[in-house]
Design a protein around this motif. Structure first.
Motif, PDB file in Angstrom:
ATOM      1  N   ASP B 142       8.872   5.654   0.747  1.00 27.42           N
ATOM      2  CA  ASP B 142       8.857   4.254   0.390  1.00 27.42           C
ATOM      3  C   ASP B 142      10.297   3.727   0.400  1.00 27.42           C
ATOM      4  OD1 ASP B 142       8.634   1.817  -0.801  1.00 27.42           O
ATOM      5  OD2 ASP B 142       7.130   2.471  -2.255  1.00 27.42           O
ATOM      6  N   ARG B 144      11.536   1.094  -0.563  1.00 25.06           N
ATOM      7  CA  ARG B 144      11.913   0.325  -1.761  1.00 25.06           C
ATOM      8  C   ARG B 144      12.388   1.253  -2.870  1.00 25.06           C
ATOM      9  NH1 ARG B 144       6.176  -2.277  -1.139  1.00 25.06           N
ATOM     10  NH2 ARG B 144       5.886  -0.035  -1.105  1.00 25.06           N
ATOM     11  N   VAL B 145      11.798   2.452  -2.915  1.00 25.99           N
ATOM     12  CA  VAL B 145      12.285   3.425  -3.898  1.00 25.99           C
ATOM     13  C   VAL B 145      13.689   3.882  -3.523  1.00 25.99           C
ATOM     14  CG1 VAL B 145      11.818   5.600  -5.024  1.00 25.99           C
ATOM     15  CG2 VAL B 145       9.922   4.166  -4.327  1.00 25.99           C
ATOM     16  N   VAL B 163      13.603  11.651  -4.163  1.00 25.64           N
ATOM     17  CA  VAL B 163      12.483  10.977  -3.506  1.00 25.64           C
ATOM     18  C   VAL B 163      11.857  11.840  -2.407  1.00 25.64           C
ATOM     19  CG1 VAL B 163      11.723   8.882  -2.357  1.00 25.64           C
ATOM     20  CG2 VAL B 163      13.625   8.785  -3.960  1.00 25.64           C
ATOM     21  N   SER B 167       8.190  13.780  -2.336  1.00 25.91           N
ATOM     22  CA  SER B 167       7.336  12.912  -1.546  1.00 25.91           C
ATOM     23  C   SER B 167       6.716  13.672  -0.375  1.00 25.91           C
ATOM     24  CB  SER B 167       8.197  11.764  -1.043  1.00 25.91           C
ATOM     25  OG  SER B 167       7.434  10.757  -0.533  1.00 25.91           O
ATOM     26  N   SER B 245      -0.904  12.689  -7.225  1.00 22.07           N
ATOM     27  CA  SER B 245       0.107  11.696  -6.862  1.00 22.07           C
ATOM     28  C   SER B 245      -0.331  10.844  -5.687  1.00 22.07           C
ATOM     29  CB  SER B 245       1.419  12.393  -6.524  1.00 22.07           C
ATOM     30  OG  SER B 245       1.232  13.244  -5.421  1.00 22.07           O
ATOM     31  N   ARG B 246      -1.349  10.053  -5.887  1.00 23.75           N
ATOM     32  CA  ARG B 246      -1.684   9.081  -4.858  1.00 23.75           C
ATOM     33  C   ARG B 246      -0.587   8.028  -4.823  1.00 23.75           C
ATOM     34  NH1 ARG B 246      -5.665   6.039  -6.569  1.00 23.75           N
ATOM     35  NH2 ARG B 246      -5.639   7.232  -8.488  1.00 23.75           N
ATOM     36  N   VAL B 248       0.878   4.488  -4.778  1.00 25.02           N
ATOM     37  CA  VAL B 248       0.324   3.263  -5.333  1.00 25.02           C
ATOM     38  C   VAL B 248       0.313   2.167  -4.285  1.00 25.02           C
ATOM     39  CG1 VAL B 248       0.589   1.532  -7.086  1.00 25.02           C
ATOM     40  CG2 VAL B 248       1.116   3.905  -7.598  1.00 25.02           C
ATOM     41  N   THR B 249       1.431   2.036  -3.627  1.00 27.94           N
ATOM     42  CA  THR B 249       1.505   1.052  -2.562  1.00 27.94           C
ATOM     43  C   THR B 249       1.892   1.783  -1.292  1.00 27.94           C
ATOM     44  OG1 THR B 249       3.723   0.633  -3.334  1.00 27.94           O
ATOM     45  CG2 THR B 249       2.050  -0.976  -3.912  1.00 27.94           C
TER      46      THR B 249
END
Lengths: 257, 511
Positions: B142, B144-145, B163, B167, B245-246, B248-249
């Protein structure tokens, strides 16, 4: 550190992006001075470069001309000390971390151990998530996730607080509530705050100064100072003087001066 | 879901019952297909023999699994941190993906004494799926993270640590799921080709001469069970992690575009082509092996082109290649055709395919070397067995790819032709076939190395022709130059076919 923010000065910033090979000017000679401890709201149409301006203030985006100073330093140095808190449009949580652990992410990145974590339970209460400390983001609603992101932006006790439409995903009731909370947090610590928003009433309610940006290329089209003293009560949303100011901002946004 | 499972279970029971009847009455190839009860009886009879072999295989597979995955994970981290390194290692990665394991077993046995060769092959079988899965997992994060981490002064290292690594875990576990049975298959193949004493591959080799189909089947099914167990363990671990850990976005990440000027990119491409040869050379040099048995790239060149015997060596190699190549292409085409029919059938009549799939899955986890003698018993030693083996190893991955492609055809496209009265096969012809064409090339890309492996094993074990046979013979004659030459040529052929499929795929997807 602690107590009161530092000045953020944006001087004559120009930013262009390459869009399919041809340069597009996103910010055209934008200057903005935020006095220490002030609350500035940036408002403007979609695509006017307000998010870019925030990223520039944060030092995540290079500028083609001009400069940004926080106190008397470049943003990079300030950022590395964890003195800038940031909340984006999207909560950007790590899905495998609990609420507590997500809020602690900046501390992990900064390598802060020990007592830095003590303020997390208080922050969770502040954003109204008590009882969800160990919940994973997937188990929270959109609004709750956004509140986690806001708590995360405060965890380093920042001197500068940059917020990019942090309440955009919340419903109006929750949004008002969070506005009041944000005002309280800001009054308590007085970090220099820049809030990017689409909400005119939110901008006028919170800010000392509303900066209106126009699009294509992004430039400042007007500045509206908000004279009401803090703390501002929610009854202000019904005040005619308040509405007079929101009308002024609306007119600037519509390009009517 | 429930009825689908029941249909599958019923089909399985039906097939086992048919198998039992056919086996008891010796209906297939005069007893080449023993009944399940005969296999079980033979297994019980031989059970004391099985354990040391099973333990040896599991041990080799487990150690190879750990080594291969460790290297794959470190490589993936390096590729993501330093993108140029991925382009530099491209030649090595493709070679590892495309090399027919059987072709390099003799070479590994020469270069790595004792257990080393077997561990190396198991590790090589594991490396590619884990490396690709991990690289994708590390890259697809992600953005944004990443901004959040950077906002607190985190650099690439912090992004990796906080991350990317975590991930990538679901993707990594997905890769391990493929890698686990691969390790078992690699171990068995290596045991088979290296002449080791213990291991299911060695047991199989020792049992080939005896007219005991029930034991061959027993060994094959034991190997299948171990490989399946590896898959199940990895799948279980993957499920536990992904549940927790689905995302979220969803945000899309992409491979960074290749930077640098034209010249620089050509230089990296050339270096990437040369690197496998350099590594080959370096490994032999570090191993301090005698140049008589361990041939460097230059040694292979000398063997083939310098001495007076070079001409005859070249002739034999070319003759073998001419036998192997057409049948590889033929087998691959047949495998793709079967996969294509199955995929189309699955789109039109999902029930039939859902019932057939479990059997297909079993044939996939059955090690090729165990499958081959069984197919020889049924098809004899001619071209038919080579094609049968090649089809059986290529159709499944190709089917999965094609079915995926057909599933991605937008519903609306079917509805559109449906509105004009087209249905069933007509809709397939008008919509599904054109839409799945690019996927056909992707499937071919996956099938290439497996097809060559299938053909070479058939040649080695059954038909006595082609590159596989030449390799086996050269082992017998201690013709080291030829062993290295066959290994090199097989890998080059596989890589060339792979690259051809990649290019066709690119042309097809550009439209």
């Amino acid at each position: 550190m602690g107590g009161g923010g530092r000045a953020v000065v944006i001087e004559d910033v120009v930013k262009t992006f390459l869009v399919r090979g041809s340069p597009l000017t996103v910010l055209d000679h934008v200057s903005l001075a935020c006095p220490p401890g002030s609350f500035i709201a940036l408002i403007g149409p979609s695509g006017c470069g307000k998010s870019t301006l925030l990223r520039i203030a944060l030092g995540l985006e290079h500028v083609d001309a001009g400069r940004v100073l926080i106190g008397d330093e470049a943003p990079d140095a300030v950022r590395r000390r964890g003195e800038i808190g940031i909340a984006f449009q999207d909560p950007a949580l790590l899905p495998w971390r609990s609420v507590t652990a997500n809020i602690a992410l900046p501390l992990d990145v900064l390598g802060r151990r020990g007592t830095a974590r003590d303020r997390i339970p208080g922050l969770i209460r502040l954003v109204g998530l008590a009882g969800f400390e160990e919940a994973l983001p997937g188990e929270l609603s959109g609004g709750m996730r956004q509140r986690v992101a806001i708590a995360r932006s405060l965890v380093t006790d920042p001197d500068i607080l940059l917020m990019d439409e942090p309440f955009g995903a919340l419903d109006l009731i929750l949004r008002r509530q969070m506005n009041v909370e944000l005002q309280r947090i800001w009054l308590e610590r007085r970090p220099t705050t820049i809030l990017v928003t689409h909400g005119i009433d939110e901008a006028v309610f919170l800010a000392d100064r509303v900066v209106v940006l126009g699009g294509r290329p992004g430039r400042i089209v007007g500045i509206v100072d908000v004279p009401f003293p803090h703390p501002r009560p929610t009854t202000m949303f019904r005040d005619p003087a308040f509405h007079a100011l929101t009308d002024t901002v609306s007119a600037l946004l519509a390009g009517e001066e | 879901m429930g009825t689908g499972r029941r249909a599958t279970a019923l089909t399985l029971i039906g097939i086992v019952a048919l198998w039992e009847i056919a086996g008891d009455l010796d209906l297939v190839a005069s007893g080449a297909l023993p009944s399940p009860s005969e296999i079980l009886v033979a297994f019980w009879r031989d059970k004391a023999d099985y354990w040391p072999h099973i333990l040896a295989t599991v041990r080799t597979a487990a150690i190879g699994f750990v080594i291969g995955n460790a290297v794959a994970i470190l490589a993936a981290i390096l590729f993501v941190r330093v993108p140029a390194s991925e382009r530099l290692a491209r030649g090595i990665n493709i070679a590892i993906f495309a090399l027919p394991p059987i072709a390099i077993v003799p070479v590994l046995v020469i270069a790595l004494p004792g257990e080393g060769a077997r561990l190396a092959l198991a590790a090589l079988a594991v490396y590619f799926p884990t490396m690709t899965a991990m690289t994708v997992g590390l890259r697809e994060i992600d953005p944004r993270v990443v901004d959040v981490v950077r906002a607190y002064g985190g650099g690439d290292g912090a992004v990796m640590r906080w991350v990317r690594l975590r991930s990538s875990l679901p993707a990594l576990l997905g890769g391990l799921r493929v890698a686990a049975p691969n390790a078992v298959l690699g171990a068995i193949l290596a045991e088979f080709g290296s002449g080791s004493r213990y291991g299911l591959g060695a047991y199989l080799l020792g049992s080939l001469g005896r007219a005991d189909p029930a034991r061959l089947w027993g060994i094959g099914l034991a190997a299948t069970a171990i490989a399946g167990l590896g898959y199940a363990l990895a799948a279980l671990a993957a499920k536990r992690v992904t549940d927790a850990s689905r995302a979220v976005t969803i945000a899309s990440g992409a491979m960074p575009p290749a930077k640098g000027r034209g010249q620089q990119r050509i230089a990296i491409a050339v270096a990437s082509f040369l690197l496998p040869f350099v590594v080959w050379w370096l490994l032999l040099w570090l191993g301090g092996l005698s140049p008589i048995i361990a041939k460097t790239p230059l040694g292979v060149f000398e063997y083939l082109f310098l001495p007076p015997t070079g001409a005859s060596a070249r002739e034999r190699l070319l003759a073998a290649l001419v036998e192997t190549l057409p049948i590889t292409v033929l087998g691959m085409a047949a495998g793709l055709a079967v996969a294509f029919l199955l995929a189309v059938l699955g789109a039109v009549r999902p029930g039939i395919v859902r019932a057939l799939l479990p059997i297909a899955l079993v044939t996939q986890t059955m090690p090729l070397v165990a499958l081959t003698p069984l197919l020889v018993l049924i098809f004899g030693r001619g071209i038919a067995v080579t094609v049968a083996i090649t089809v059986s190893v290529t159709f499944f991955p190709a089917y999965v790819t094609l079915a995926q492609g057909l599933a991605m055809v937008p519903r609306a496209a079917f509805d559109l032709v449906g509105a004009y009265g087209a249905r069933g096969w007509t809709a397939m012809r008008l919509v599904a076939l054109p839409a799945s064409l690019p996927w056909l090339f992707a499937a071919a890309r996956l099938a290439v190395p497996r097809a060559l492996l299938g053909v070479m094993i058939a040649e080695w074990l059954a038909t006595g022709r082609g590159l596989g046979n030449l390799l086996n013979q050269s082992r017998g004659y201690l013709d080291y130059g030829m062993i290295w030459s066959v290994a090199l040529v097989s890998v080059l052929v596989s890589v060339a076919l792979y690259q051809a499929a990649v290019m066709l795929e690119r042309v097809a997807t550009r439209r």
